[in-house]
Design a protein around this motif. Sequence first.
Motif, PDB file in Angstrom:
ATOM      1  N   LYS A   1       0.809  -1.223   0.000  1.00  0.00           N
ATOM      2  CA  LYS A   1       0.000   0.000   0.000  1.00  0.00           C
ATOM      3  C   LYS A   1       0.837   1.266   0.000  1.00  0.00           C
ATOM      4  O   LYS A   1       0.347   2.338  -0.349  1.00  0.00           O
ATOM      5  CB  LYS A   1      -0.890   0.040   1.265  1.00  0.00           C
ATOM      6  N   GLY A   2       2.094   1.148   0.463  1.00  0.00           N
ATOM      7  CA  GLY A   2       2.882   2.347   0.691  1.00  0.00           C
ATOM      8  C   GLY A   2       2.360   3.097   1.897  1.00  0.00           C
ATOM      9  O   GLY A   2       2.356   4.328   1.941  1.00  0.00           O
ATOM     10  N   ARG A   3       1.898   2.333   2.901  1.00  0.00           N
ATOM     11  CA  ARG A   3       1.268   2.939   4.082  1.00  0.00           C
ATOM     12  C   ARG A   3       2.250   2.935   5.239  1.00  0.00           C
ATOM     13  O   ARG A   3       2.927   1.924   5.479  1.00  0.00           O
ATOM     14  CB  ARG A   3       0.042   2.106   4.430  1.00  0.00           C
TER      15      ARG A   3
ATOM     16  N   ASP B   1      -5.258  -1.841  -9.515  1.00  0.00           N
ATOM     17  CA  ASP B   1      -4.336  -1.089  -8.646  1.00  0.00           C
ATOM     18  C   ASP B   1      -3.153  -1.932  -8.193  1.00  0.00           C
ATOM     19  O   ASP B   1      -2.027  -1.461  -8.143  1.00  0.00           O
ATOM     20  CB  ASP B   1      -5.060  -0.635  -7.363  1.00  0.00           C
ATOM     21  N   LEU B   2      -3.444  -3.178  -7.781  1.00  0.00           N
ATOM     22  CA  LEU B   2      -2.448  -3.951  -7.030  1.00  0.00           C
ATOM     23  C   LEU B   2      -2.271  -5.367  -7.573  1.00  0.00           C
ATOM     24  O   LEU B   2      -1.661  -6.207  -6.908  1.00  0.00           O
ATOM     25  CB  LEU B   2      -2.876  -4.048  -5.546  1.00  0.00           C
TER      26      LEU B   2
ATOM     27  N   ASN C   1      -6.364  -0.202  -1.739  1.00  0.00           N
ATOM     28  CA  ASN C   1      -5.935   0.844  -2.674  1.00  0.00           C
ATOM     29  C   ASN C   1      -4.540   1.298  -2.252  1.00  0.00           C
ATOM     30  O   ASN C   1      -4.112   1.027  -1.129  1.00  0.00           O
ATOM     31  CB  ASN C   1      -6.886   2.038  -2.566  1.00  0.00           C
ATOM     32  N   ARG C   2      -3.845   2.002  -3.161  1.00  0.00           N
ATOM     33  CA  ARG C   2      -2.592   2.606  -2.726  1.00  0.00           C
ATOM     34  C   ARG C   2      -2.908   3.728  -1.751  1.00  0.00           C
ATOM     35  O   ARG C   2      -3.971   4.337  -1.806  1.00  0.00           O
ATOM     36  CB  ARG C   2      -1.786   3.112  -3.925  1.00  0.00           C
TER      37      ARG C   2
ATOM     38  N   LYS D   1      -5.312   6.953  -1.927  1.00  0.00           N
ATOM     39  CA  LYS D   1      -6.108   6.914  -3.160  1.00  0.00           C
ATOM     40  C   LYS D   1      -7.520   6.406  -2.910  1.00  0.00           C
ATOM     41  O   LYS D   1      -7.894   6.078  -1.789  1.00  0.00           O
ATOM     42  CB  LYS D   1      -5.403   6.036  -4.204  1.00  0.00           C
TER      43      LYS D   1
END
Length: 306
Positions: A49-51, A153-154, A137-138, A141
Amino acid sequence: MSYGLTTSLETASRVLNDGGVIGMPTETVYGLAARSDFEESVGRIFDIKGRPRNHPLIAHLSPEANPHLFGHFNDNAQRLADAFWPGPLTLLVPKSERIGMWVTGGRDTVALRVPALQITQQLLSRIDVPVVAPSANRFGKVSPTTAQHVMDDLGDAVDCVLDGGQCSIGVESTIVECVGANVALLRPGGVTATQIADVVGLAPQLTEGESRAPGMMISHYAPNARVVLVQSLDEAYSVASTNEFRGQRSEIMHYKDPADYALNMYDQLRLYDAQGIGVVLAVLPQPGGIGDAVIDRLLKAAAPKN
Ligand code: TXA
Ligand code: MG
């Protein structure tokens, strides 16, 4: 290896039990799921996710699971669970030792939810621990409401996506914190503030803006297009014809029924992005009911990104 889109519960549960990360349908939005006890798998969720790691995840329970094993429920929490589980309600309660710090971002509370969608329940029943999942989601987003959205998305990053059809609610769950005497509404969703007040006997305290839940920051749920909020269709037409917007590719987003708005909003925003629309003029629904959730997401989608 990735199995791509699948309708097989057998495949999806095997992948989870082998330590994989999958796209998981729910009635609200699709989640990016892993077993809560596999620290490395949970770590992959944050990476995909880049979270940031300190943004805690929701732990999803099957209807047969005993929620008291994972969190400490006071009277208000118990009443809300009895009234709205299974369903689009997440309860934030003090966590038990069974929930690892890698799930809660180091916090001593845990977010718990029992989803209502049948295929999700069948999946969760095959896993003997809670399954953690943020929206698939990323980071920052628009959330996915179909299996194809998750693939778009992924798809490269997940081990499979369990296809449960289109989400029937379309916005994320309501989050209510029940710690001490406090009943705080951290995120509006499918279970409304009025429904909560009816059950606990007092209006939940609204926690706006920089709430205690990280991940509820100002800009969120944002498409690539610029989102501009307007109060009515008439205002949308007049704003579209101003100097600022004339000559730009703009679209008006509007649904009469707030439940339709919730159901379709994320898909529509994705379509606009795919079409290269520059400006979305979003007509705000009336406040109240699920309209509150739509307004909350639109405000965040319209907030300046930085
Ligand atoms: O409908 C939903 O809730 C979906 C589906 C997949 O269940 N999930 C979802 O997860 O929306 P996510 O991670 O996108 O949003 C969960 C929110 C985040 O803002 C997170 O910071 C907050 O819940 N949260 C989770 N655990 C928390 C905790 N212990 N303390 C404070 N906030 C918490
Ligand atoms: Mg999210």
